[in-house]
Design a protein around this motif. Structure first.
Motif, short mmCIF file in Angstrom:
data_model
loop_
_atom_site.label_atom_id
_atom_site.label_comp_id
_atom_site.label_asym_id
_atom_site.label_seq_id
_atom_site.Cartn_x
_atom_site.Cartn_y
_atom_site.Cartn_z
N PRO A 7 2.38 -33.41 -5.62
CA PRO A 7 3.34 -34.24 -4.87
C PRO A 7 4.79 -33.76 -4.97
CG PRO A 7 1.74 -35.64 -5.96
CD PRO A 7 1.47 -34.24 -6.43
N ARG A 8 5.24 -33.38 -6.15
CA ARG A 8 6.63 -32.96 -6.30
C ARG A 8 6.91 -31.67 -5.53
NH1 ARG A 8 9.44 -32.86 -12.14
NH2 ARG A 8 9.13 -35.09 -11.77
N GLU A 9 5.98 -30.71 -5.60
CA GLU A 9 6.16 -29.45 -4.89
C GLU A 9 6.11 -29.68 -3.39
OE1 GLU A 9 6.51 -25.51 -3.66
OE2 GLU A 9 7.12 -26.57 -5.47
N ARG A 10 5.25 -30.61 -2.94
CA ARG A 10 5.19 -30.90 -1.51
C ARG A 10 6.50 -31.52 -1.03
NH1 ARG A 10 0.42 -33.66 2.11
NH2 ARG A 10 1.65 -33.91 4.00
N ARG A 11 7.06 -32.44 -1.79
CA ARG A 11 8.33 -33.06 -1.40
C ARG A 11 9.44 -32.01 -1.33
NH1 ARG A 11 6.54 -37.28 -4.80
NH2 ARG A 11 7.75 -36.44 -6.55
N ARG A 12 9.45 -31.10 -2.29
CA ARG A 12 10.48 -30.07 -2.29
C ARG A 12 10.35 -29.19 -1.06
NH1 ARG A 12 11.28 -25.04 -2.84
NH2 ARG A 12 9.05 -24.60 -3.04
#
Length: 290
Positions: free
Chosen positions: A78-83
């Motif tokens: 999730p964090r990498e996708r948001r970035r």
């Protein structure tokens, strides 16, 4: 080469068998404008939200892939996708009044994204916001940046959302019926502005709308949806010359004719609705068996 590719994307309400998207496949090339067309509830906005990773918590993707610039977004944490999405994609939402925070001035609502996601310093971000307001033809941009949303007209608020969407030079923008809340005269101005910005920046654009007249003006390709399923995929010129699916032909026939403002509207025939419902049911049976 496609910048965005959806392949067999299917979604449902969590804990149920209620299908919202049914094996949706489509692609958007770099710099292309693709329309997503259909009646209310057809799944247009749901596709945009799935791409951006902002589906409601009650909805889950159960099959398929979303590949953006060669990367399957479904495989990312999730964090990498948001970035990745923050740097590559943006949204022009439907209602400019609810999309803007009423308790904050306009400037930070544009600059925060540049500071938080791209790591710009505040001065550079503020200069970029001022530049963008000029680009979307807002008079007195310094005053507008100091204003609150309720102090501005609907057309000005929508121009601000367009400026904000293009601020970080995204490669893809999802425009979710961005002229729905505006009167006809302002709609025309906003559509022209979106087209100008898209061409100037070379951005791929996924344009969600129920208005085929809008599609004819701003899009190069389109996908027609019914019941969360793509029933036709075409380039715009071919579609308006000879739509291939009976439902597409019925939608086109039901559209208001600007050359005949006093003419009566033609509803989509019940037989066409029943036939496309049978297609959806057949897709559901295939889903259930495989």
């Amino acid at each position: 080469m496609s910048f965005l590719t959806l392949e067999g994307l299917s979604a449902r309400l969590k804990g149920t068998d209620h299908r919202l998207l049914r094996k949706v496949s489509l692609s958007v090339a770099a710099g292309e404008v693709r329309g997503l067309v259909g009646e209310s509830g057809a799944g247009k906005s749901m596709i945009g939200k799935a791409i951006l990773g902002i589906l409601p918590r009650s909805v889950e993707i159960v099959a398929g892939s979303i590949v953006l610039d060669g990367v399957d977004l479904q495989s990312l944490a999730p964090r990498e996708r948001r970035r990745r999405m923050g740097a590559s994609c943006a949204l022009i939402p439907q209602d400019p009044l609810t999309a803007l925070n009423p308790s904050r001035r306009i400037a930070p609502q544009i600059t925060d994204r540049l500071v938080d996601i791209l790591g710009w310093d505040r001065k550079r971000a503020e200069d970029r916001a001022l530049e963008l307001l000029c680009e979307v033809h807002i008079a007195e941009p310094e005053r507008v940046l100091r204003s609150y949303p309720h102090e501005l007209s609907g057309g000005m608020r929508q121009r601000i959302l367009i400026a904000s969407a293009f601020a970080a030079e995204p490669k893809l923008i999802v425009a979710d019926e961005p002229t729905t809340a505006l009167d006809v005269t302002v709609q025309k101005q906003i559509l022209k502005l979106i087209g100008e910005m898209q061409r100037r920046h070379g951005t791929a654009l996924l344009f969600v709308t129920h208005d085929l007249g809008v599609v004819s003006k701003v899009c190069q390709t389109l996908s027609v949806l019914y019941g969360g399923m793509v029933v036709e995929d075409s380039d715009v010129r071919s579609f308006f010359a000879a739509p291939g699916h009976a439902y597409s032909r019925a939608l086109l026939a039901a559209s208001p004719k600007y050359t005949d403002p006093d003419g009566s509207l033609t509803p989509v025939p019940d037989a066409v609705i029943e036939a496309v419902r049978q297609e959806v049911a057949a897709a559901d049976r295939t889903w259930s068996h495989g």
